[in-house]
Design an enzyme around this catalytic site. Structure first.
Site, mmCIF file in Angstrom:
data_model
loop_
_atom_site.group_PDB
_atom_site.id
_atom_site.type_symbol
_atom_site.label_atom_id
_atom_site.label_comp_id
_atom_site.label_asym_id
_atom_site.label_seq_id
_atom_site.Cartn_x
_atom_site.Cartn_y
_atom_site.Cartn_z
ATOM 1 N N ARG A 108 -23.034 -20.729 37.306
ATOM 2 C CA ARG A 108 -22.027 -20.040 38.090
ATOM 3 C C ARG A 108 -20.929 -19.575 37.155
ATOM 4 N NH1 ARG A 108 -19.379 -22.933 43.246
ATOM 5 N NH2 ARG A 108 -18.278 -24.019 41.601
ATOM 6 N N THR A 112 -16.001 -15.229 38.212
ATOM 7 C CA THR A 112 -16.476 -14.487 39.394
ATOM 8 C C THR A 112 -17.138 -15.414 40.413
ATOM 9 O OG1 THR A 112 -18.685 -14.142 38.487
ATOM 10 C CG2 THR A 112 -16.995 -12.506 37.902
ATOM 11 N N ASP A 204 -18.650 -32.203 39.555
ATOM 12 C CA ASP A 204 -19.625 -31.302 38.943
ATOM 13 C C ASP A 204 -20.915 -32.081 38.669
ATOM 14 O OD1 ASP A 204 -21.155 -29.914 36.849
ATOM 15 O OD2 ASP A 204 -19.452 -28.531 36.841
ATOM 16 N N ASP A 207 -22.388 -31.993 35.041
ATOM 17 C CA ASP A 207 -21.606 -32.789 34.095
ATOM 18 C C ASP A 207 -21.819 -34.284 34.326
ATOM 19 O OD1 ASP A 207 -20.586 -30.626 32.785
ATOM 20 O OD2 ASP A 207 -18.690 -30.586 33.887
HETATM 21 C C1 PRP Z 1 -23.785 -25.967 40.097
HETATM 22 C C2 PRP Z 1 -24.835 -26.553 41.001
HETATM 23 C C3 PRP Z 1 -25.417 -25.329 41.644
HETATM 24 C C4 PRP Z 1 -24.231 -24.420 41.762
HETATM 25 C C5 PRP Z 1 -23.743 -24.477 43.181
HETATM 26 O O1 PRP Z 1 -24.352 -25.499 38.948
HETATM 27 O O2 PRP Z 1 -25.776 -27.338 40.338
HETATM 28 O O3 PRP Z 1 -26.447 -24.717 40.874
HETATM 29 O O4 PRP Z 1 -23.213 -24.927 40.894
HETATM 30 O O5 PRP Z 1 -22.728 -23.564 43.376
HETATM 31 P P1 PRP Z 1 -22.883 -22.285 44.296
HETATM 32 O O6 PRP Z 1 -23.544 -22.753 45.564
HETATM 33 O O7 PRP Z 1 -21.459 -21.854 44.516
HETATM 34 O O8 PRP Z 1 -23.694 -21.266 43.571
HETATM 35 P P2 PRP Z 1 -23.505 -24.908 37.717
HETATM 36 O O9 PRP Z 1 -23.309 -23.432 37.870
HETATM 37 O O10 PRP Z 1 -22.254 -25.717 37.545
HETATM 38 O O11 PRP Z 1 -24.482 -25.087 36.499
HETATM 39 P P3 PRP Z 1 -25.066 -26.438 35.854
HETATM 40 O O12 PRP Z 1 -26.071 -27.008 36.835
HETATM 41 O O13 PRP Z 1 -25.716 -25.949 34.617
HETATM 42 O O14 PRP Z 1 -23.934 -27.396 35.611
HETATM 43 N N1 URA Z 2 -21.242 -27.295 41.673
HETATM 44 C C1 URA Z 2 -21.058 -28.632 41.525
HETATM 45 O O1 URA Z 2 -21.670 -29.249 40.645
HETATM 46 N N2 URA Z 2 -20.193 -29.238 42.340
HETATM 47 C C2 URA Z 2 -19.521 -28.598 43.303
HETATM 48 O O2 URA Z 2 -18.741 -29.228 44.035
HETATM 49 C C3 URA Z 2 -19.732 -27.215 43.443
HETATM 50 C C4 URA Z 2 -20.614 -26.593 42.621
#
Ligand code: PRP
Ligand code: URA
Length: 213
Positions: A108, A112, A204, A207
């Site tokens: 994400r 944006t 997160d 993380d």
């Molecule tokens: C997080 C999560 C989803 C997304 C959800 O991933 O694991 O994929 O955000 O958010 P959304 O519904 O608003 O799209 P992130 O983009 O943080 O990537 P990561 O899994 O690599 O940490």
């Molecule tokens: N992605 C995450 O990992 N946590 C949230 O709360 C939203 C998006």
């Protein structure tokens, strides 16, 4: 649980899932325990996710005689959204060990909040399989909706989405963009904050799984 207004959403409220999720939410839970519990919950959710999966009758020979048995009608493809979706795969594989695994890499964009694709690899026969899209967090729904669109471009018609914690905004987005896709979650949380994090949520997920915060 069905006391919500979302027709395609199933909230899986088993006591073992709810108590483990409580520990996942706890800010004091370390990466090791977080990963372990996430996979345990994923295993427990599989039972409900596959409840209405079609089977076909087959013959099986016991040591004494032949009798009727069953197998799943379709092969299963698990598709985790990288990174956090990977944190649920081995838990699901405990119960569906022969499932193939495709991958979608999305993150994400911090400004944006739109999903950016960086990797996609699917098994060649994915169109004939039942696909389970996996991501612990359904926040705005942008990532899951984009992933479902990628999967549908491969002519897949049988797709379910499994997450751990969903925000109402994300559920609404998936229902608007992909009304035929069943959504399974362990919790429907209250709302998103100004940075599109789920409240109360668990922070997160990527993380917390990988210790990158
Ligand atoms: C997080 C999560 C989803 C997304 C959800 O991933 O694991 O994929 O955000 O958010 P959304 O519904 O608003 O799209 P992130 O983009 O943080 O990537 P990561 O899994 O690599 O940490
Ligand atoms: N992605 C995450 O990992 N946590 C949230 O709360 C939203 C998006």
């Amino acid at each position: 649980m069905t006391d919500h207004q979302f027709p395609t959403l199933t909230i899986i409220q088993h006591p073992l899932i709810q108590t483990k999720l409580t520990t996942l939410r706890d800010v004091k839970t370390d990466n090791y325990l977080f990963r372990s519990l996430l996979n345990q919950i994923a295993s427990l959710m599989v039972y409900e996710v596959f409840r209405n999966t079609e089977t076909v009758e087959i013959e099986v020979s016991t040591p004494l005689e032949a009798t009727a048995g069953y197998k799943l009608r379709k092969e299963i493809t698990l598709v985790p959204i990288l990174r956090a979706g990977l944190g649920m795969v081995s838990g699901i594989q405990q119960l569906i060990p022969r499932a193939r695994v495709g991958h979608i890499g999305l993150y994400r964009d911090k400004n944006t909040l739109e999903p950016v694709e960086y990797y996609t690899k699917f098994p060649p026969n994915i169109a004939q399989t039942k696909v389970i899209l996996i991501d612990p967090m359904l926040a705005t729904g942008g990532s899951a909706s984009a992933a479902l669109t990628f999967i549908k471009k491969r002519n897949v018609t049988d797709i379910s989405f499994v997450c751990l914690v969903a925000a109402p905004e994300g559920v609404e987005r998936i229902i608007a963009d992909h009304p035929e896709v069943p959504i399974f979650t362990a919790a429907l949380d209250r709302e998103l904050n100004d940075h599109a994090y789920i409240l109360p949520g668990l922070g997160d997920a990527g993380d917390r799984i990988y210790g990158t915060e």
